[in-house]
Design an enzyme around this catalytic site. Sequence first.
Site, PDB file in Angstrom:
ATOM      1  N   SER A 116      16.924  -3.602  59.060  1.00 15.00           N
ATOM      2  CA  SER A 116      17.787  -4.762  58.857  1.00 15.00           C
ATOM      3  C   SER A 116      19.121  -4.336  58.223  1.00 15.00           C
ATOM      4  O   SER A 116      19.875  -3.596  58.828  1.00 15.00           O
ATOM      5  CB  SER A 116      17.042  -5.812  58.019  1.00 15.00           C
ATOM      6  OG  SER A 116      17.656  -7.072  58.088  1.00 15.00           O
ATOM      7  N   ASP A 170      13.323 -12.170  66.991  1.00 11.20           N
ATOM      8  CA  ASP A 170      13.546 -12.007  65.546  1.00 11.20           C
ATOM      9  C   ASP A 170      14.230 -13.261  65.000  1.00 11.20           C
ATOM     10  O   ASP A 170      15.306 -13.638  65.462  1.00 11.20           O
ATOM     11  CB  ASP A 170      14.425 -10.777  65.303  1.00 11.20           C
ATOM     12  CG  ASP A 170      14.521 -10.390  63.834  1.00 11.20           C
ATOM     13  OD1 ASP A 170      14.696 -11.291  62.983  1.00 11.20           O
ATOM     14  OD2 ASP A 170      14.443  -9.190  63.533  1.00 11.20           O
ATOM     15  N   HIS A 203      10.548 -10.841  61.721  1.00 11.11           N
ATOM     16  CA  HIS A 203      11.592  -9.946  61.204  1.00 11.11           C
ATOM     17  C   HIS A 203      10.889  -8.863  60.400  1.00 11.11           C
ATOM     18  O   HIS A 203      10.914  -8.840  59.164  1.00 11.11           O
ATOM     19  CB  HIS A 203      12.574 -10.730  60.336  1.00 11.11           C
ATOM     20  CG  HIS A 203      13.745  -9.899  59.858  1.00 11.11           C
ATOM     21  ND1 HIS A 203      14.656  -9.338  60.718  1.00 11.11           N
ATOM     22  CD2 HIS A 203      14.134  -9.536  58.601  1.00 11.11           C
ATOM     23  CE1 HIS A 203      15.569  -8.665  60.026  1.00 11.11           C
ATOM     24  NE2 HIS A 203      15.266  -8.766  58.741  1.00 11.11           N
TER      25      HIS A 203
END
Length: 224
Positions: A116, A170, A203
Site C-alpha cells: 500500500s 481492493d 486490501h
Amino acid sequence: MTAKLNSVIINPSVAHTATVIFLHGLGDSGQGWSFMANTWSNFKHIKWIFPNAPSIPVTVNNGMKMPAWYDIYSFADMKREDENGILRSAGQLHELIDAELALGIPSDRILIGGFSQGCMVSLYAGLTYPKRLAGIMGHSGFLPLASKFPSALSRVAKEIPILLTYMTEDPIVPSVLSSASAKYLINNLQLKCLDRPFEGDAHSLSSESFMAMYKFTQTVIGSP
C-alpha cells in the site's frame, strides 16, 4: 539528512550477500511484516529490514497521529498527494539503501518493496535511486507523483525488474490505479514491470500475491 528510521532487522544465518527492505502500509509497523523473513527462511543469505514509519497527523484519521509514510487527504481522491511526505520517505529509503552499500552489499543485491503506502514509496524511491537495484516489488499500490516522470527516472531504472501485484476489487486502493500504473511503467516508461492482478476484494496480501513476491525474490536475489 532526514530523520533515521527505526527498523525491525532480521539478520542472515549465513554470509550476508543480499538485503530486502520492505515498507509496511498505513497504521502498521515493521513488525507486522517480519513474518516474511520467517516464512521465507530458506533465504538464509538475506538480511531483512522492515522500517517503521513515523507517527504523523493523517487527514483521513481526523488529523490524529498514526504510523504513515505520508499524509492521505482522502481515500476517495487518492491522486491528491502529499508530495513533501512522499519525497521525505523516499529519501529515508534511499538512506537505508546507502547504509547497506556501506556494508559492502552491491546495489544490485538490494531488493526493495512494500504494501500500500509502502509500495508507493518503494516505487518512487526505486525509480529515482541513482544505482541499479535488484528489484522493486509491491502490493496494492501505484506510482505516486506520476507527473514527475519520466524526468525523475534514474538512468538505470530501465534495468530494474519490477513486480506490481494487486487485488481486482481492493476497497481502499482501486485496482484501476494499480493497473494504470503498471501499464504506464510498461508502455510509457518502457520499464521491466510484471503486472499481476489477483481475484479478491480485500486490501491485504493474498496467498497468490505472496507467492508471486516469493518467486520474484527467488529470481532476483534467491541465490547466495
